[in-house]
Design an enzyme around this catalytic site. Structure first.
Site, short mmCIF file in Angstrom:
data_model
loop_
_atom_site.label_atom_id
_atom_site.label_comp_id
_atom_site.label_asym_id
_atom_site.label_seq_id
_atom_site.Cartn_x
_atom_site.Cartn_y
_atom_site.Cartn_z
N ASP A 63 0.88 -1.17 0.00
CA ASP A 63 0.00 0.00 0.00
C ASP A 63 0.91 1.22 0.00
O ASP A 63 1.62 1.48 0.99
CB ASP A 63 -0.89 -0.01 1.25
N VAL A 64 0.91 1.97 -1.10
CA VAL A 64 1.86 3.09 -1.21
C VAL A 64 1.54 4.24 -0.26
O VAL A 64 2.31 5.19 -0.15
CB VAL A 64 1.98 3.61 -2.66
N ASN A 90 4.14 3.29 -10.18
CA ASN A 90 3.00 3.28 -11.11
C ASN A 90 1.64 3.44 -10.43
O ASN A 90 0.71 3.98 -11.02
CB ASN A 90 3.04 1.95 -11.88
N TYR A 154 -5.76 15.56 -8.82
CA TYR A 154 -5.02 14.61 -9.66
C TYR A 154 -3.94 15.36 -10.47
O TYR A 154 -2.78 14.93 -10.52
CB TYR A 154 -6.02 13.92 -10.59
N LYS A 158 0.07 14.81 -10.26
CA LYS A 158 0.81 14.35 -11.44
C LYS A 158 1.86 15.38 -11.89
O LYS A 158 2.90 15.02 -12.44
CB LYS A 158 -0.16 14.02 -12.57
N THR A 189 -7.27 0.98 -19.68
CA THR A 189 -6.95 0.27 -18.43
C THR A 189 -8.20 0.31 -17.55
O THR A 189 -9.14 1.05 -17.85
CB THR A 189 -5.80 0.96 -17.66
P1 NAD Z 1 -5.09 0.72 -12.96
O1 NAD Z 1 -6.25 1.07 -12.14
O2 NAD Z 1 -5.09 -0.57 -13.72
O3 NAD Z 1 -3.74 0.76 -12.11
C1 NAD Z 1 -3.60 1.47 -10.92
C2 NAD Z 1 -3.00 0.53 -9.91
O4 NAD Z 1 -2.72 1.24 -8.71
C3 NAD Z 1 -3.95 -0.63 -9.55
O5 NAD Z 1 -3.25 -1.85 -9.70
C4 NAD Z 1 -4.29 -0.35 -8.09
O6 NAD Z 1 -4.49 -1.53 -7.34
C5 NAD Z 1 -3.06 0.38 -7.63
N1 NAD Z 1 -3.28 1.14 -6.41
C6 NAD Z 1 -4.29 1.99 -6.12
N2 NAD Z 1 -4.16 2.47 -4.88
C7 NAD Z 1 -3.04 1.90 -4.37
C8 NAD Z 1 -2.36 1.99 -3.11
N3 NAD Z 1 -2.82 2.76 -2.12
N4 NAD Z 1 -1.23 1.27 -2.95
C9 NAD Z 1 -0.75 0.48 -3.92
N5 NAD Z 1 -1.35 0.34 -5.13
C10 NAD Z 1 -2.48 1.06 -5.33
O7 NAD Z 1 -4.94 1.93 -13.98
P2 NAD Z 1 -3.71 2.39 -14.90
O8 NAD Z 1 -4.32 3.28 -15.90
O9 NAD Z 1 -2.89 1.24 -15.35
O10 NAD Z 1 -2.87 3.30 -13.89
C11 NAD Z 1 -1.47 3.22 -13.75
C12 NAD Z 1 -0.91 4.62 -13.61
O11 NAD Z 1 -1.06 5.31 -14.86
C13 NAD Z 1 -1.63 5.47 -12.57
O12 NAD Z 1 -0.68 6.23 -11.84
C14 NAD Z 1 -2.50 6.37 -13.41
O13 NAD Z 1 -2.82 7.58 -12.76
C15 NAD Z 1 -1.60 6.59 -14.60
N6 NAD Z 1 -2.26 7.10 -15.81
C16 NAD Z 1 -3.19 6.34 -16.46
C17 NAD Z 1 -3.79 6.85 -17.62
C18 NAD Z 1 -4.81 6.07 -18.41
O14 NAD Z 1 -5.38 6.60 -19.37
N7 NAD Z 1 -5.07 4.82 -18.07
C19 NAD Z 1 -3.43 8.12 -18.08
C20 NAD Z 1 -2.49 8.85 -17.38
C21 NAD Z 1 -1.90 8.33 -16.24
#
Ligand code: NAD
Length: 251
Positions: A63-64, A90, A154, A158, A189
């Site tokens: 848990d981050v 991530n 957010y 970021k 995702t």
């Molecule tokens: P996702 O929901 O599949 O991945 C996010 C992950 O973070 C999940 O596995 C979740 O369990 C984990 N997580 C959440 N809270 C947590 C905590 N407290 N401790 C540990 N893990 C935790 O979605 P994704 O799109 O793959 O997201 C990955 C990263 O990419 C994120 O930082 C997201 O903000 C970023 N992002 C995604 C997009 C997009 O379009 N999908 C765009 C820009 C940025």
């Protein structure tokens, strides 16, 4: 120190994190698959994909929001494989809220994961990087190049991630450690699917229509860039925030 490099990846049960685990495994990196207790996705799927790619992985619950949890994640990998070379910060959450109604708790909760969680992951990983290494943090177009209504917390988190890696790049450069950020656009995702729910089941496909390439990105297309930044091939790349968005923000 010898053997294959080792990576810690937070949020690796799904989306970009899971794809990154596989990409790194394909390149001979042993991967720590950080999995979050509240995540409905099964990290065993990531582990199976890592093994199918010929790699080695280890699932660790993390848990981050907790310094101790993130530190234990890094220590577990070091005690198993005697080294740590790559940290991929991530894990992230996305919450919609108008700025005038957002509560302090909502603001802090999001920053605790998306900014402070990145800091904790980088710090835990850096402590164990004895012979160089790489930190890659996931930002967003909302934090780097694009204003997004109702997502001030957010966007702030970021944007902070980009400042963090720039600072780390300078501070850790002399130790052979690089730090970069990825700025994904709209990637298919679980997180993005939830975010466009209001557009209906085909929401992501319709959103893709606004992107010059006519589609949203795949996790793998982001993971490939993370894997490159994590590799020795990126030996002179540090302090950068690299946009991976199908030209969305250049159109
Ligand atoms: P996702 O929901 O599949 O991945 C996010 C992950 O973070 C999940 O596995 C979740 O369990 C984990 N997580 C959440 N809270 C947590 C905590 N407290 N401790 C540990 N893990 C935790 O979605 P994704 O799109 O793959 O997201 C990955 C990263 O990419 C994120 O930082 C997201 O903000 C970023 N992002 C995604 C997009 C997009 O379009 N999908 C765009 C820009 C940025």
């Amino acid at each position: 120190m010898s053997g294959q490099p080792v990576a810690m990846i937070t949020g690796a049960a799904s989306g970009i994190g899971a794809a990154t685990a596989v990409c790194l495994a394909e390149r001979g990196v042993r991967v720590g698959i950080g999995t979050f207790a509240g995540d409905p996705h099964d990290p065993e799927t990531t582990l199976r994909d890592v093994r199918d790619a010929g790699g080695e992985g280890r699932i660790v619950e993390v848990d981050v929001r907790s310094t101790e949890s993130v530190d234990v994640f890094a220590e577990t990998l070091v005690s198993e494989w005697q080294r740590l070379d790559v940290a991929v910060a991530n894990a992230g959450i996305l919450r919609e809220s108008g700025f005038d109604t957002i509560t302090d708790d909502q603001w802090h909760d999001l920053l605790d994961v998306d900014l402070h969680g990145v800091m904790r992951t980088a710090r835990a990983g850096l402590r164990h990087m004895r012979e160089g290494g790489s930190v890659t943090a996931i930002s967003s177009i909302a934090g780097g190049v694009y204003g997004w209504q109702n997502h001030a917390h957010y966007a702030t988190a970021k944007a902070g991630v980009i400042g963090l890696v720039r600072s780390l790049a300078v501070e850790y450069g002399p130790k052979g450690i690089r730090a970069n950020a990825i700025i994904p656009g709209l990637i298919r995702t679980p997180q993005s699917s939830d975010a466009v729910n209001s557009l209906g089941p085909e929401g992501l496909d319709r959103a893709g229509g606004y992107i010059p390439w006519g589609r949203v990105g795949h996790s793998r297309e982001v993971a490939e860039v993370i894997a490159f930044l994590s590799s020795p091939q990126a030996s002179y790349v540090s302090g950068q925030a690299i946009v991976v968005d199908g030209a969305l923000t250049t159109a």
